[in-house]
Design a protein around this motif. Structure first.
Motif, PDB file in Angstrom:
ATOM      1  N   GLY A  37     -16.875-125.338  15.901  1.00  0.00           N
ATOM      2  CA  GLY A  37     -17.655-124.872  14.766  1.00  0.00           C
ATOM      3  C   GLY A  37     -18.006-125.954  13.768  1.00  0.00           C
ATOM      4  O   GLY A  37     -19.125-125.976  13.237  1.00  0.00           O
ATOM      5  N   THR A  38     -17.102-126.870  13.512  1.00  0.00           N
ATOM      6  CA  THR A  38     -17.358-127.898  12.494  1.00  0.00           C
ATOM      7  C   THR A  38     -18.453-128.856  12.951  1.00  0.00           C
ATOM      8  O   THR A  38     -19.359-129.185  12.176  1.00  0.00           O
ATOM      9  N   VAL A  39     -18.351-129.310  14.186  1.00  0.00           N
ATOM     10  CA  VAL A  39     -19.283-130.348  14.647  1.00  0.00           C
ATOM     11  C   VAL A  39     -20.647-129.787  15.056  1.00  0.00           C
ATOM     12  O   VAL A  39     -21.619-130.541  15.135  1.00  0.00           O
ATOM     13  N   LEU A  57     -13.687-134.729  24.351  1.00  0.00           N
ATOM     14  CA  LEU A  57     -12.323-134.880  23.830  1.00  0.00           C
ATOM     15  C   LEU A  57     -11.323-133.988  24.559  1.00  0.00           C
ATOM     16  O   LEU A  57     -10.192-134.399  24.831  1.00  0.00           O
ATOM     17  N   ASP A  58     -11.766-132.777  24.888  1.00  0.00           N
ATOM     18  CA  ASP A  58     -10.822-131.838  25.499  1.00  0.00           C
ATOM     19  C   ASP A  58     -11.583-130.699  26.178  1.00  0.00           C
ATOM     20  O   ASP A  58     -12.791-130.548  25.983  1.00  0.00           O
ATOM     21  N   GLU A  59     -10.856-129.934  26.966  1.00  0.00           N
ATOM     22  CA  GLU A  59     -11.473-128.786  27.644  1.00  0.00           C
ATOM     23  C   GLU A  59     -10.418-127.702  27.893  1.00  0.00           C
ATOM     24  O   GLU A  59      -9.254-128.007  28.183  1.00  0.00           O
ATOM     25  N   GLY A 126      -3.317-127.913  12.410  1.00  0.00           N
ATOM     26  CA  GLY A 126      -3.177-129.366  12.250  1.00  0.00           C
ATOM     27  C   GLY A 126      -3.360-130.147  13.530  1.00  0.00           C
ATOM     28  O   GLY A 126      -3.144-131.358  13.559  1.00  0.00           O
ATOM     29  N   HIS A 127      -3.792-129.458  14.605  1.00  0.00           N
ATOM     30  CA  HIS A 127      -3.978-130.211  15.857  1.00  0.00           C
ATOM     31  C   HIS A 127      -5.203-131.117  15.782  1.00  0.00           C
ATOM     32  O   HIS A 127      -6.113-130.895  14.973  1.00  0.00           O
ATOM     33  N   ILE A 128      -5.192-132.110  16.663  1.00  0.00           N
ATOM     34  CA  ILE A 128      -6.334-133.013  16.857  1.00  0.00           C
ATOM     35  C   ILE A 128      -6.631-132.983  18.342  1.00  0.00           C
ATOM     36  O   ILE A 128      -5.741-133.258  19.157  1.00  0.00           O
ATOM     37  N   SER A 156     -13.173-117.187  19.431  1.00  0.00           N
ATOM     38  CA  SER A 156     -14.221-117.262  18.400  1.00  0.00           C
ATOM     39  C   SER A 156     -15.447-118.008  18.911  1.00  0.00           C
ATOM     40  O   SER A 156     -16.551-117.829  18.411  1.00  0.00           O
ATOM     41  N   TYR A 157     -15.269-118.858  19.928  1.00  0.00           N
ATOM     42  CA  TYR A 157     -16.416-119.559  20.522  1.00  0.00           C
ATOM     43  C   TYR A 157     -17.126-118.690  21.559  1.00  0.00           C
ATOM     44  O   TYR A 157     -18.139-119.094  22.123  1.00  0.00           O
ATOM     45  N   GLY A 158     -16.541-117.529  21.868  1.00  0.00           N
ATOM     46  CA  GLY A 158     -17.172-116.623  22.829  1.00  0.00           C
ATOM     47  C   GLY A 158     -16.563-116.666  24.214  1.00  0.00           C
ATOM     48  O   GLY A 158     -17.176-116.185  25.183  1.00  0.00           O
ATOM     49  N   HIS A 188     -11.493-122.316   4.570  1.00  0.00           N
ATOM     50  CA  HIS A 188     -10.355-121.964   5.421  1.00  0.00           C
ATOM     51  C   HIS A 188      -9.562-123.171   5.913  1.00  0.00           C
ATOM     52  O   HIS A 188      -8.457-123.017   6.414  1.00  0.00           O
ATOM     53  N   LYS A 189     -10.138-124.374   5.798  1.00  0.00           N
ATOM     54  CA  LYS A 189      -9.439-125.589   6.236  1.00  0.00           C
ATOM     55  C   LYS A 189      -8.765-126.317   5.066  1.00  0.00           C
ATOM     56  O   LYS A 189      -8.093-127.328   5.265  1.00  0.00           O
ATOM     57  N   ARG A 190      -8.948-125.803   3.855  1.00  0.00           N
ATOM     58  CA  ARG A 190      -8.502-126.537   2.666  1.00  0.00           C
ATOM     59  C   ARG A 190      -6.984-126.809   2.676  1.00  0.00           C
ATOM     60  O   ARG A 190      -6.538-127.926   2.436  1.00  0.00           O
TER      61      ARG A 190
HETATM   62  C1  F6R Z   1     -12.456-129.078  20.160  1.00  0.00           C
HETATM   63  C2  F6R Z   1     -11.297-129.713  19.534  1.00  0.00           C
HETATM   64  C3  F6R Z   1     -10.532-128.985  18.484  1.00  0.00           C
HETATM   65  C4  F6R Z   1     -11.403-128.655  17.273  1.00  0.00           C
HETATM   66  C5  F6R Z   1     -10.577-127.996  16.163  1.00  0.00           C
HETATM   67  C6  F6R Z   1     -11.464-127.494  15.043  1.00  0.00           C
HETATM   68  O1  F6R Z   1     -13.063-129.960  21.064  1.00  0.00           O
HETATM   69  O2  F6R Z   1     -10.941-130.796  19.878  1.00  0.00           O
HETATM   70  O3  F6R Z   1      -9.429-129.758  18.101  1.00  0.00           O
HETATM   71  O4  F6R Z   1     -11.980-129.823  16.782  1.00  0.00           O
HETATM   72  O5  F6R Z   1      -9.842-126.922  16.668  1.00  0.00           O
HETATM   73  O6  F6R Z   1     -12.295-126.514  15.557  1.00  0.00           O
HETATM   74  P1  F6R Z   1     -13.446-125.857  14.668  1.00  0.00           P
HETATM   75  O7  F6R Z   1     -14.340-126.956  14.257  1.00  0.00           O
HETATM   76  O8  F6R Z   1     -14.106-124.866  15.576  1.00  0.00           O
HETATM   77  O9  F6R Z   1     -12.732-125.246  13.492  1.00  0.00           O
END
Ligand code: F6R
Length: 226
Positions: A37-39, A57-59, A126-128, A156-158, A188-190
Motif C-alpha cells: 500500500g505505501t509504495v 524484496l519478498d513474496e 516493525g518488519h522489513i 488487505s491486498y486481495g 496507522h504507522k505513526r
Molecule cells: C512487501 C513488504 C512489506 C511491506 C510492509 C508495509 O513487499 O516487503 O514489508 O513493505 O508490510 O506494507 P504496506 O505498505 O502495505 O503497509
C-alpha cells in the motif's frame, strides 16, 4: 553512519519521493523493491527505470500465480505495466517444489552483485520485507513463517487464501545495500514508526536495524511522522 529523515505533506509525498527516485535508476543499477500500500502511489508516478534491474524484496508462498495478493502481481500492476521498457525482474520462486533451495538460489543472485538501492516499507509489527520480529541483523535470504499481521496484509491486498510463509531478502543483504529508503505513510504507522526510530535497536523491531545502515533515508508523510 547516516540515517536521514525527510517528511512531506501527505498530498505531495508520492510526487516528492518519485522525483528523488528518478535519480537512483539507470543502466545496470540493481534495485530491490518492496510492494504494498505505501509504495503503490509512489510506483504509479515512476515512468522510467533507465534499464535498471529489479529484485523483488519478498513474496508470499501458497498463493496462485497472478493472485492479487502476490507481490509480483502488485509490482507488475503498480510499476512494470506502465513503463515503456520492461526491466528485468528477478523474483523468489515460491512455486518451486523446494522453496528452501529456491530461496538460497535467489539469495545467491542478490549477493552476486549486491543491491545498489532498496526501497522498503514498514510493517505494522516493525518488519522489513518479511523479516519479522525475532529476525537478527545477519539473517540472509530465506523462507520465513509470517506473523499474523503479515498474513492480514495479504488479505488487505486481495489475496484469495491466507499465506503463512514467504521468501524474503534478508536483513543482511539489505544492510549491505549501498542505499536504502524506508517509506512510511499514514496515521496507522505513526506509533510503530516512533518505536522504530526511538526504541532500542534489536530483533523485536527489525526496522530499528536501519538506523545503523550507513546510508538510509526515511521518507515519511506528516501523518506518520512530524
Ligand atoms: C512487501 C513488504 C512489506 C511491506 C510492509 C508495509 O513487499 O516487503 O514489508 O513493505 O508490510 O506494507 P504496506 O505498505 O502495505 O503497509
Amino acid at each position: 553512519m547516516s540515517f536521514q529523515v525527510e517528511s512531506f505533506d501527505t498530498a505531495t509525498w508520492a510526487d516528492e519521493v518519485a522525483r528523488r527516485f528518478a535519480s537512483r535508476v539507470g543502466p545496470g543499477r540493481r534495485l530491490c523493491l518492496a510492494t504494498g500500500g505505501t509504495v503503490g502511489p509512489l510506483y504509479r508516478r515512476i515512468t522510467d527505470l533507465g534499464a535498471a534491474g529489479i529484485f523483488l524484496l519478498d513474496e508470499f508462498g501458497g498463493l496462485p500465480l497472478g493472485d492479487a495478493g502476490r507481490c509480483e502481481t502488485m509490482i507488475r500492476r503498480d510499476l512494470l505495466d506502465h513503463l515503456a521498457d520492461s526491466p528485468c525482474l528477478v523474483v523468489p520462486d515460491v512455486d518451486a517444489p523446494d522453496p528452501v533451495s529456491a530461496a538460497r538460489r535467489f539469495g545467491e543472485m542478490v549477493c552476486e552483485g549486491g543491491i545498489d538501492f532498496a526501497v522498503v516499507g514498514l510493517g505494522a509489527n516493525g518488519h522489513i520485507g518479511m523479516n519479522e520480529p525475532g529476525s537478527k541483523p545477519d539473517t540472509t535470504t530465506r523462507v520465513v513463517d509470517l506473523a499474523p499481521s503479515t498474513t492480514e496484509n495479504a488479505a488487505s491486498y486481495g489475496a484469495t487464501t491466507a499465506p503463512t510463509w514467504g521468501i524474503t531478502i534478508g536483513m543482511a543483504e539489505l544492510m549491505a545495500a549501498t542505499e536504502v529508503w524506508l517509506v512510511v505513510t499514514g496515521r496507522h504507522k505513526r506509533e510503530i514508526l516512533d518505536r522504530a526510530l526511538t526504541g532500542a535497536i534489536g530483533p523485536h523491531i527489525p526496522a530499528t536495524y536501519l538506523r545503523e545502515h550507513p546510508n538510509c533515508t526515511l521518507f515519511a508523510d506528516t501523518a506518520a511522522f512530524g
